[in-house]
Design an enzyme around this catalytic site. Sequence first.
Site, PDB file in Angstrom:
ATOM      1  N   ASP A 182       4.856   0.619   8.880  1.00  0.00           N
ATOM      2  CA  ASP A 182       6.019  -0.077   8.339  1.00  0.00           C
ATOM      3  C   ASP A 182       6.053   0.137   6.829  1.00  0.00           C
ATOM      4  O   ASP A 182       5.212   0.856   6.277  1.00  0.00           O
ATOM      5  CB  ASP A 182       5.992  -1.566   8.681  1.00  0.00           C
ATOM      6  CG  ASP A 182       7.392  -2.124   8.897  1.00  0.00           C
ATOM      7  OD1 ASP A 182       8.208  -2.053   7.954  1.00  0.00           O
ATOM      8  OD2 ASP A 182       7.685  -2.625  10.003  1.00  0.00           O
ATOM      9  N   HIS A 242      11.941   1.625   7.496  1.00  0.00           N
ATOM     10  CA  HIS A 242      10.643   0.952   7.602  1.00  0.00           C
ATOM     11  C   HIS A 242       9.495   1.943   7.346  1.00  0.00           C
ATOM     12  O   HIS A 242       8.509   1.974   8.085  1.00  0.00           O
ATOM     13  CB  HIS A 242      10.481   0.295   8.978  1.00  0.00           C
ATOM     14  CG  HIS A 242      11.265  -0.977   9.143  1.00  0.00           C
ATOM     15  ND1 HIS A 242      10.913  -2.154   8.517  1.00  0.00           N
ATOM     16  CD2 HIS A 242      12.392  -1.232   9.855  1.00  0.00           C
ATOM     17  CE1 HIS A 242      11.784  -3.097   8.850  1.00  0.00           C
ATOM     18  NE2 HIS A 242      12.698  -2.555   9.642  1.00  0.00           N
ATOM     19  N   GLU A 313      17.215  -1.520  11.575  1.00  0.00           N
ATOM     20  CA  GLU A 313      17.447  -1.930  10.189  1.00  0.00           C
ATOM     21  C   GLU A 313      17.410  -0.752   9.208  1.00  0.00           C
ATOM     22  O   GLU A 313      16.740  -0.794   8.188  1.00  0.00           O
ATOM     23  CB  GLU A 313      16.427  -3.002   9.784  1.00  0.00           C
ATOM     24  CG  GLU A 313      16.502  -4.254  10.636  1.00  0.00           C
ATOM     25  CD  GLU A 313      15.471  -5.294  10.255  1.00  0.00           C
ATOM     26  OE1 GLU A 313      15.779  -6.496  10.342  1.00  0.00           O
ATOM     27  OE2 GLU A 313      14.346  -4.915   9.867  1.00  0.00           O
TER      28      GLU A 313
END
Length: 535
Positions: A182, A242, A313
Site C-alpha cells: 500500500d 495505493h 480509489e
Amino acid sequence: MRLAVIPKPVEVKRCPGQFALASVRVIHLEIVDDVERYRWLGRYLADWIDSESGADVCIRSGNPLGSKSDGSIRLIQDPGLSDIGDEGYQLTVNEDCVSITARRPAGAFYGVQTLFQLATGDANHGGSRYLPCVHINDRPRFSWRGFMLDSARHMQSVSEIKRIIDRIAALKFNRFHWHIVDDQAWRMEIRKYPRLTSVGAWRGEGDSRYGGFYSQQQVRDIVAYANDRHIIVIPEIDMPGHCNSALYAIPSLSCSGKSITVDAAGGLNAYTRDGGRRLYCAGRDEVFTFLKDVLAEVAEVFEPQYIHLGGDERPTGFWSQCPSCKKRMHELGLKSEDELEFWFASQITNYVHEQLKVRTIGWGDNLKKAGMPDGQIIQGWLEGQSEMAASLGRQTINSFHEYVYMDYPCCEESRLGKPDWMPLLPVEKVYGFEPVPEGLETVAADLVLGGEAPVWTECIKTYEQLIRQVMPRLLALSEVLWSPRKMRDYHDFQVRSELLAQDYPPASQPKQPNAPSFVCGVNCLDQLTGSSYTI
C-alpha cells in the site's frame, strides 16, 4: 441444552451420555486418498487431546477391529457423501467412541474444529474434559468465507499471523486475503527489485523508524501453515494506486519520474505528505514490465489460486496531465482516465490469467465506470457493487463495508483514536449481514461466492489491539457465512457465545509447533455481555 458451537451446525441431534477425552487411546484413519493430509490431521488431533487430557494417543490406519472401537476417534473418508460437499462432515459422539466422516480432508478438519468446541469441563483446574453425545450433519452455505489482514499500514510478526490463521480456521473461514502492499509500505521481498523492501518497507528516521518485510521463505512458511488448515492465501498487490511506497523506492514508475519527499518523523503519511497519493504511470512501458516481474515472483512464492490486484480509489488528475499517459490515450483512442484504467487493468489481468494461470480479484470501484476485465472476480465493498456484479453475470465477494469492516468501532466507547467518518459496527449488525443482495434472481444469486471481512490497520498497531478489534464480531460473521440463513437467531448466538467463553479455556502448550494454538486466552471487551470474552 445448547451446544457452544460457532458457527452453528446445520443439523444437530443430542443424545444421552458423554465421552471422556481421557479414554482416547487411538485415532483410526479410515481413508481412501489424501493420506498425508489425514495423517497431519491425526497428529493435530492427537496433540490437542494430549494437551487437554494427558492421554497418550497413537494413530493407526485401516478399519478398527470389531463393530465398536472403545476409546477411539475414527476419521473416516467416504467419497460417496455427495450431499455434504467437500467441506461438509458428519460428527457422531457415543459414550465409547467418536467418528468424523467426510468426503475430503477439509470436511474432516472442520469436524475436528467442532469437536474442539464441544469439549466441556476444565482440565487446567483439575477437572476432566468430555464431549456430549451428539450427531451432527454440517456443511457450509458459502464457498468463500474470508478474512483480510492489512499488514502494510502496521505489520504483524510471522508468529502473530499464524495465530490469526489458527483463530479463523477455528471458525471455519477458508480464505486469508493478505494485503501486503500500500502507500504506507511494501512488505514482501521481491528479489528482482530489492529497493522495494530496503527502502519502501520503512518509514521515518532514527527513533521514529518503523517497518519491516516478509522474506520469500517466511511467506512460503505462512502459506504452508494456512494450507495445512485448509485456508487459501490470497496476496494483494495494489495497482494502479495505493502504491506510494513503490514510487518512493523506484521513482521512474511514476508520472513525474521524480522522488517523493518523505516525512522523517515517519507515521502513516510518510510517503504521502508531499503531493498526496499517487499512482503508477500508465504511459511508461517499464511500469508494466515491473508489475509483471513482481507478479511472477508473487506467483512463484505463493503458488496462489488467486491474486488480488486492488484497483480501488485511483487518484484522479495525474494521468490527464501526464504527457506519457496522454500519448497512450491518444494512441488507443481513449477518452477518459476511467477508460485508461480499464486498459491498464486489462493488460495486467490478461497477463496473470494467461501467463501465470492464476485468477484475479479486483475491488469493484471501476465497475460502474468503464468496467472491469473479463474473468476477474469482483470484490464489492461499496453499496450496490456486489449486486451489480452478479446482475452482470460476474462472480463476486460481498464485503459491503457497513457490515464487515472490522476496523470500524463496535460502540461509541471504542471510537477513541479513530476518524469520525467511520460508522459504528456492533456485533448485532454483523450478525444481520446478508451476503446475497435482495432481489437477485437465482442464477445471479449463485454468483455471490460469499463474503469477506477486511481489517485495515491504520489505527491498529499491535496484535492485541487487532484481536480486540475483530472479536467477537468475527464469530458473528463466521455464522453468517457458514450456517443457513433461516437458522440465524441473534439471542441464541449470544447465549452460545457466552457458553463458548466459559467452556473454552486456553489449552496447554502442544508438543508439536503445528498443533492447535488458536486458544490463546486473549481477553477482549465483549459488548454481547459487557464482560471479557476469551476464545
